[in-house]
Design a protein around this motif. Structure first.
Motif, PDB file in Angstrom:
ATOM      1  N   HIS A 145      28.213 -14.910   8.936  1.00  0.00           N
ATOM      2  CA  HIS A 145      26.988 -14.327   9.477  1.00  0.00           C
ATOM      3  C   HIS A 145      27.109 -14.174  10.990  1.00  0.00           C
ATOM      4  O   HIS A 145      27.641 -15.045  11.689  1.00  0.00           O
ATOM      5  CB  HIS A 145      25.797 -15.213   9.117  1.00  0.00           C
ATOM      6  N   TYR A 146      26.588 -13.076  11.484  1.00  0.00           N
ATOM      7  CA  TYR A 146      26.757 -12.743  12.900  1.00  0.00           C
ATOM      8  C   TYR A 146      26.139 -13.794  13.816  1.00  0.00           C
ATOM      9  O   TYR A 146      26.688 -14.083  14.884  1.00  0.00           O
ATOM     10  CB  TYR A 146      26.134 -11.372  13.173  1.00  0.00           C
ATOM     11  N   CYS A 147      25.024 -14.367  13.435  1.00  0.00           N
ATOM     12  CA  CYS A 147      24.368 -15.364  14.292  1.00  0.00           C
ATOM     13  C   CYS A 147      25.236 -16.611  14.459  1.00  0.00           C
ATOM     14  O   CYS A 147      25.271 -17.218  15.543  1.00  0.00           O
ATOM     15  CB  CYS A 147      23.007 -15.743  13.705  1.00  0.00           C
ATOM     16  N   LEU A 148      25.940 -17.023  13.410  1.00  0.00           N
ATOM     17  CA  LEU A 148      26.837 -18.165  13.524  1.00  0.00           C
ATOM     18  C   LEU A 148      27.980 -17.857  14.485  1.00  0.00           C
ATOM     19  O   LEU A 148      28.392 -18.705  15.283  1.00  0.00           O
ATOM     20  CB  LEU A 148      27.400 -18.534  12.150  1.00  0.00           C
ATOM     21  N   VAL A 149      28.484 -16.645  14.397  1.00  0.00           N
ATOM     22  CA  VAL A 149      29.577 -16.236  15.288  1.00  0.00           C
ATOM     23  C   VAL A 149      29.116 -16.236  16.734  1.00  0.00           C
ATOM     24  O   VAL A 149      29.800 -16.759  17.633  1.00  0.00           O
ATOM     25  CB  VAL A 149      30.091 -14.838  14.895  1.00  0.00           C
ATOM     26  N   ILE A 152      27.439 -20.116  17.832  1.00  0.00           N
ATOM     27  CA  ILE A 152      28.211 -21.355  17.650  1.00  0.00           C
ATOM     28  C   ILE A 152      29.685 -21.143  17.973  1.00  0.00           C
ATOM     29  O   ILE A 152      30.232 -21.760  18.907  1.00  0.00           O
ATOM     30  CB  ILE A 152      28.043 -21.885  16.210  1.00  0.00           C
ATOM     31  N   PHE A 153      30.350 -20.262  17.189  1.00  0.00           N
ATOM     32  CA  PHE A 153      31.800 -20.130  17.338  1.00  0.00           C
ATOM     33  C   PHE A 153      32.196 -19.399  18.610  1.00  0.00           C
ATOM     34  O   PHE A 153      33.314 -19.569  19.095  1.00  0.00           O
ATOM     35  CB  PHE A 153      32.377 -19.430  16.110  1.00  0.00           C
ATOM     36  N   SER A 154      31.304 -18.607  19.134  1.00  0.00           N
ATOM     37  CA  SER A 154      31.621 -17.948  20.406  1.00  0.00           C
ATOM     38  C   SER A 154      31.769 -18.966  21.531  1.00  0.00           C
ATOM     39  O   SER A 154      32.677 -18.870  22.365  1.00  0.00           O
ATOM     40  CB  SER A 154      30.523 -16.939  20.746  1.00  0.00           C
ATOM     41  N   TRP A 155      30.888 -19.958  21.532  1.00  0.00           N
ATOM     42  CA  TRP A 155      30.968 -20.998  22.553  1.00  0.00           C
ATOM     43  C   TRP A 155      32.149 -21.932  22.312  1.00  0.00           C
ATOM     44  O   TRP A 155      32.812 -22.355  23.256  1.00  0.00           O
ATOM     45  CB  TRP A 155      29.660 -21.805  22.563  1.00  0.00           C
ATOM     46  N   LEU A 156      32.395 -22.250  21.062  1.00  0.00           N
ATOM     47  CA  LEU A 156      33.479 -23.179  20.752  1.00  0.00           C
ATOM     48  C   LEU A 156      34.855 -22.603  21.058  1.00  0.00           C
ATOM     49  O   LEU A 156      35.800 -23.349  21.373  1.00  0.00           O
ATOM     50  CB  LEU A 156      33.414 -23.585  19.278  1.00  0.00           C
ATOM     51  N   THR A 157      34.988 -21.295  20.965  1.00  0.00           N
ATOM     52  CA  THR A 157      36.294 -20.654  21.182  1.00  0.00           C
ATOM     53  C   THR A 157      36.350 -19.869  22.489  1.00  0.00           C
ATOM     54  O   THR A 157      37.263 -19.065  22.690  1.00  0.00           O
ATOM     55  CB  THR A 157      36.601 -19.701  20.012  1.00  0.00           C
ATOM     56  N   LEU A 158      35.378 -20.080  23.336  1.00  0.00           N
ATOM     57  CA  LEU A 158      35.333 -19.411  24.652  1.00  0.00           C
ATOM     58  C   LEU A 158      35.350 -17.888  24.519  1.00  0.00           C
ATOM     59  O   LEU A 158      36.011 -17.182  25.291  1.00  0.00           O
ATOM     60  CB  LEU A 158      36.505 -19.882  25.531  1.00  0.00           C
TER      61      LEU A 158
END
Length: 227
Positions: A145-149, A152-158
């Motif tokens: 889901h786009y909101c998770l990306v 959450i994952f956008s911050w975790l993977t810079l």
């Protein structure tokens, strides 16, 4: 005066039966006769069953159209089955829920401006859900889901994972377009050409977004018809 031939008891001349044994005077010891039942008149259209079982009404041992589906057949023999009155379910029938096919670049820009960027989240979230619904049963994959990306994952993977996610999304959309025989040029290269390199000429990301929305509209329209 006469005597009973069965028991020898004296019987009056006017009596027809012996008072001692009940025998008819001058008759045989069989005493009483059994009444004979006459056959009742047959009902109209009545015919005996040729199978030795229950009789039937009508011709050919059948109850009109009973005992068969779609036509008259004799009792005891299966009739042809004509199928459901609602028709057999067809493969690839149109789904009950219809997907949106009215995504557009101008609409996205205006509503994104009015909602301070919230509408873009709604559109991309719908795209990530719709592609799973459209292609999931064929390719066995699942797009996050786009909101998770984004949150959450956008911050975790810079910021790295959203690029990977978009590449995979565009590749999946392109594969589904080809699988369904939809003649529209869109795949992962569209993202890299217009979404990434095209940002150098400013207008590139807009062209990429337009092609993304149109590709999803085409898939949604095809899914609404074929499932």
């Amino acid at each position: 005066m006469k005597y009973c031939p069965n028991c020898g008891t004296a019987v009056n001349d006017g009596s027809a039966f012996c008072a001692n044994c009940g025998m008819s005077v001058g008759g045989s010891p069989s005493s009483y006769s059994t009444p004979v039942m006459e056959d009742a008149p047959a009902a109209p259209g009545y015919t005996p069953s040729p199978y030795g079982g229950a009789d039937s009404y009508g011709s050919g041992g059948s109850y009109g159209s009973a005992g068969s589906y779609g036509g008259s057949a004799p009792y005891g023999s299966p009739g042809p089955y004509s199928g459901s009155p609602y028709g057999a379910p067809s493969a690839g029938a149109a789904p009950v829920g219809q997907l949106k096919t009215n995504r557009g670049l101008l609409k996205l820009i205006l509503l994104n401006f009015l909602t301070l960027g919230i509408y873009d989240l709604v559109v991309m979230s719908n795209i990530s859900s719709d592609i799973n619904l459209i292609a999931g049963r064929y390719d066995g994959r699942k797009t996050m889901h786009y909101c998770l990306v984004l949150f959450i994952f956008s911050w975790l993977t810079l910021g790295i994972y959203p690029v990977i996610w978009t590449h995979q999304l565009c590749s999946r959309i392109g594969n589904e377009l080809r699988r369904r025989g939809i003649a529209y040029d869109f795949d992962a290269s569209t993202f890299w050409l217009w979404g990434v390199l095209g940002s150098l000429i400013v207008i590139g990301p807009f062209i990429y977004t337009h092609k993304l929305l149109k590709a999803m509209n085409l898939l949604a329209a095809n899914y609404n018809i074929r499932g």
